[in-house]
Design an enzyme around this catalytic site. Sequence first.
Site, PDB file in Angstrom:
ATOM      1  CB  SER A  46      -0.957  -0.005   1.189  1.00  0.00           C
ATOM      2  OG  SER A  46      -0.235  -0.123   2.392  1.00  0.00           O
ATOM      3  CG  HIS A  62      -3.935  -1.092  -2.132  1.00  0.00           C
ATOM      4  ND1 HIS A  62      -4.505   0.157  -2.165  1.00  0.00           N
ATOM      5  CD2 HIS A  62      -3.621  -1.326  -0.835  1.00  0.00           C
ATOM      6  CE1 HIS A  62      -4.501   0.679  -0.948  1.00  0.00           C
ATOM      7  NE2 HIS A  62      -3.977  -0.208  -0.117  1.00  0.00           N
ATOM      8  CE  LYS A  98      -7.500   0.117   0.991  1.00  0.00           C
ATOM      9  NZ  LYS A  98      -7.874   1.164   1.909  1.00  0.00           N
TER      10      LYS A  98
END
Length: 405
Positions: free
Chosen positions: A194, A222, A253
Amino acid sequence: MEASANKLKQDRISARMLTWRDRIRDGRENNYYFYNQIIDELHGGTRVMIDGREMQMFASYSYLGLIGHPKINAAAKAAIEKYGSGTHGVRMLAGTLRIHAELEETIARFKNTEKAVTFSSGYITNVTAVTTMVTREDVVLSDKLNHASIVDGCMLSGAGFLRFRHNDMADLEICLQRVNPAATILVVVDAVFSMDGDIVNLPKLVELCRKYGAWLMVDEAHSIGVLGKTGHGIEEHFGLENVIDLKMGTLSKTIPSAGGYLAGSEDLIQMFRHSARPFVFSAAITPAQAAAAKASFEVIEEEPERVAKLRENARHFIRGFKDLGFNTLQTETAIVPVICGNDMSAYRMAGLCQEEGVFVLPIVSPAVPEDLARLRATVTAAHSRAEIDKAMSVFERAGRKLGII
Ligand SMILES: Cc1ncc(COP(=O)(O)O)c(C=O)c1O
């Protein structure tokens, strides 16, 4: 009255409060405090209104630009109409709604596992996963750059806890050899790191876990929507199938909602549903969150051009920084660490960029090593080429002014 009385106490809590107060005050007075800014409006996916000023957003996790997508918004609204705004409590008792079951089926299908289960945040999902899987008799091995929620889970679990050098498979093997062969071992990694944006060496990791009989958990916070031709994540990226025992992801996200999931075999997920404390003792995600998340997984599959656009934008973004002479470490994804040097250089770089309307944030020690303070710039599928190029000229001016490039 009571709050001010507390402030006067001569103890360590008060000392900590004062340290933070002074640090924040100093940052504000000297123009290097950039945190907790309030976004009032979002315009077109890439522009935000902050303090009456429109700025280009280059700090978003909404990698596929799905925040505000009409299908996702409609799903959230319909769920409120159908179920109301809340649930009836914890998942195990009266908190499970049909929309939770539908979301979990969707995730299991998307991640190609037998089952999936959701929790109220990505952070708590990692803490849950590690603390439910390993205990005092076991050992957990964690990459040095893993997310804080994994580290917290490892410490809370009470298991033997070893950290191996970042994405260094030789060092992982040394750690695996050091562990008592009778111990049960869990290896945990981020798929995309990250702070650095680089990708874990999954093929070698799988080989080592098999060789030493270790369980493998991968955090895909991610990588969902980001890695793989169709955005299905790290396994698709490497052309591997079903090599990870536990796939973790967040719904906050690429997926524009909140919550986290664990996906794996039926028996493993059943264990979480009955013994994971945040499932048993904490409320379910709301119907609107669940419905938005479910619709988002569908949109990723229905609109594959977003994944392709993200990949193209990430390539262009990284190339732009590299051509200017910035150090961007080993990133290959939409997260681009723009190394500035010490903390103050990162603060000044962020300040210059924000003055010119580019919303990007500094990441400083102790979150990253002291000499590797950085801007953590992110690009999304929603950015146009022109927006990226315009921001790049702002990064260039700021970098030259500060002597970073
Ligand atoms: C790798 C990683 N895992 C887990 C989390 C926690 O997810 P959430 O913000 O949804 O709680 C984050 C959030 O930044 C993350 O970057």
